[in-house]
Design a protein around this motif. Structure first.
Motif, short mmCIF file in Angstrom:
data_model
loop_
_atom_site.label_atom_id
_atom_site.label_comp_id
_atom_site.label_asym_id
_atom_site.label_seq_id
_atom_site.Cartn_x
_atom_site.Cartn_y
_atom_site.Cartn_z
N ASP A 40 0.39 -7.75 0.27
CA ASP A 40 1.03 -6.49 -0.08
C ASP A 40 1.99 -6.01 1.00
OD1 ASP A 40 -0.35 -6.37 -2.51
OD2 ASP A 40 -2.04 -5.32 -1.59
N GLN A 41 1.69 -6.31 2.27
CA GLN A 41 2.54 -5.89 3.37
C GLN A 41 3.50 -7.00 3.82
OE1 GLN A 41 -0.91 -5.56 3.51
NE2 GLN A 41 -0.84 -3.44 2.85
N ILE A 42 3.08 -8.25 3.68
CA ILE A 42 3.90 -9.40 4.09
C ILE A 42 3.90 -10.40 2.93
CG2 ILE A 42 4.28 -11.20 5.82
CD1 ILE A 42 2.51 -9.65 7.73
N PRO A 43 4.82 -10.27 1.99
CA PRO A 43 4.82 -11.16 0.82
C PRO A 43 4.84 -12.64 1.18
CG PRO A 43 6.35 -9.35 0.48
CD PRO A 43 5.88 -9.26 1.91
N GLY A 44 5.39 -12.97 2.32
CA GLY A 44 5.48 -14.37 2.73
C GLY A 44 4.15 -15.05 2.99
N VAL A 45 3.05 -14.30 3.08
CA VAL A 45 1.75 -14.95 3.28
C VAL A 45 1.07 -15.29 1.95
CG1 VAL A 45 1.38 -13.82 5.52
CG2 VAL A 45 0.35 -12.83 3.48
N ASN A 46 1.74 -15.00 0.85
CA ASN A 46 1.16 -15.29 -0.47
C ASN A 46 0.69 -16.74 -0.55
OD1 ASN A 46 0.41 -14.73 -3.11
ND2 ASN A 46 2.38 -15.41 -3.91
N THR A 47 -0.54 -16.93 -0.95
CA THR A 47 -1.23 -18.22 -1.13
C THR A 47 -1.58 -18.92 0.18
OG1 THR A 47 0.68 -19.72 -1.33
CG2 THR A 47 -0.03 -18.57 -3.34
N LEU A 48 -1.27 -18.35 1.33
CA LEU A 48 -1.56 -19.03 2.59
C LEU A 48 -2.97 -18.76 3.12
CD1 LEU A 48 1.83 -18.54 4.47
CD2 LEU A 48 1.06 -20.49 3.10
N GLY A 49 -3.62 -17.70 2.65
CA GLY A 49 -4.98 -17.40 3.07
C GLY A 49 -5.10 -17.00 4.53
N ILE A 50 -4.13 -16.22 5.03
CA ILE A 50 -4.16 -15.83 6.45
C ILE A 50 -3.88 -14.34 6.66
CG2 ILE A 50 -3.64 -18.08 7.44
CD1 ILE A 50 -0.69 -17.13 7.66
N PRO A 51 -4.66 -13.44 6.05
CA PRO A 51 -4.44 -12.03 6.35
C PRO A 51 -4.84 -11.71 7.79
CG PRO A 51 -6.33 -12.28 4.93
CD PRO A 51 -5.71 -13.64 5.08
N LEU A 52 -4.32 -10.61 8.28
CA LEU A 52 -4.55 -10.17 9.64
C LEU A 52 -4.89 -8.68 9.58
CD1 LEU A 52 -4.08 -11.29 12.61
CD2 LEU A 52 -1.85 -10.19 12.47
#
Length: 173
Positions: A40-52
């Motif tokens: 939601d905050q960083i669309p580029g992490v979509n499908t990467l499984g690496i929230p912070l």
């Protein structure tokens, strides 16, 4: 993700976030604030499984309360002194440690865990999780604050408490 990065609509801001260095308000009942950075905050992490996540803790007892996420979490302490721990499954054994700035601790997938700032100063930690949407279930809120409420007889027996305490959790203090 490769198709996303190749899209003509993709911009640099899809892969960045500004402001994680800004302290968040910890003036709530538990004295903590979690800033989750996911798709939601960083669309580029979509499908990467690496929230912070950035977690801010109030001095003298800021608490990230016992929770049960759907992810493994690695926590890096930046400020404060955190007493952290998790409870193993089946044996219900507490694994805990006091962490100082620069220390790291891992909370295994799906185990109830917490962090508690024992320093006289604010605390800050960064957590990385391994699932796109780690979710969170705060144990106290989920059991004592469900809607509709869980039958007090069930909770009293499960927690081995007097039904009066379950009906009014303030009785615990």
């Amino acid at each position: 993700m490769e198709n996303f990065a190749r899209s003509n609509l993709t911009i640099a801001n899809d892969f960045s976030f500004w402001g994680l260095n800004i302290p968040r308000n910890t003036g709530n009942q538990v004295g903590s604030n979690v800033t989750l950075l996911n798709v939601d905050q960083i669309p580029g992490v979509n499908t990467l499984g690496i929230p912070l996540a950035r977690i801010d803790y109030a001095p003298n007892g800021g608490l990230n309360p016992p929770t049960h996420p759907r992810a493994t979490e690695i926590l890096l302490v930046l400020e404060g002194t955190l007493y952290v721990g998790f409870v193993t499954s089946n044996l219900n054994r507490l694994i805990s440690k006091v962490l100082n700035p620069g220390d790291v601790f891992v909370f295994p997938l799906g185990l109830i865990h917490y962090q508690f700032n024992i320093a006289k100063a604010n605390g800050v930690a960064i957590a990385s999780l391994n699932i796109q949407n780690p979710g969170v279930i705060t144990i106290a809120n989920a059991t004592l604050g469900s809607n509709p409420p869980i039958n007090p007889d069930v909770l009293a027996k499960a927690f081995q408490l007097d039904k009066k305490v379950v009906n009014d959790p303030q009785e615990l203090s």
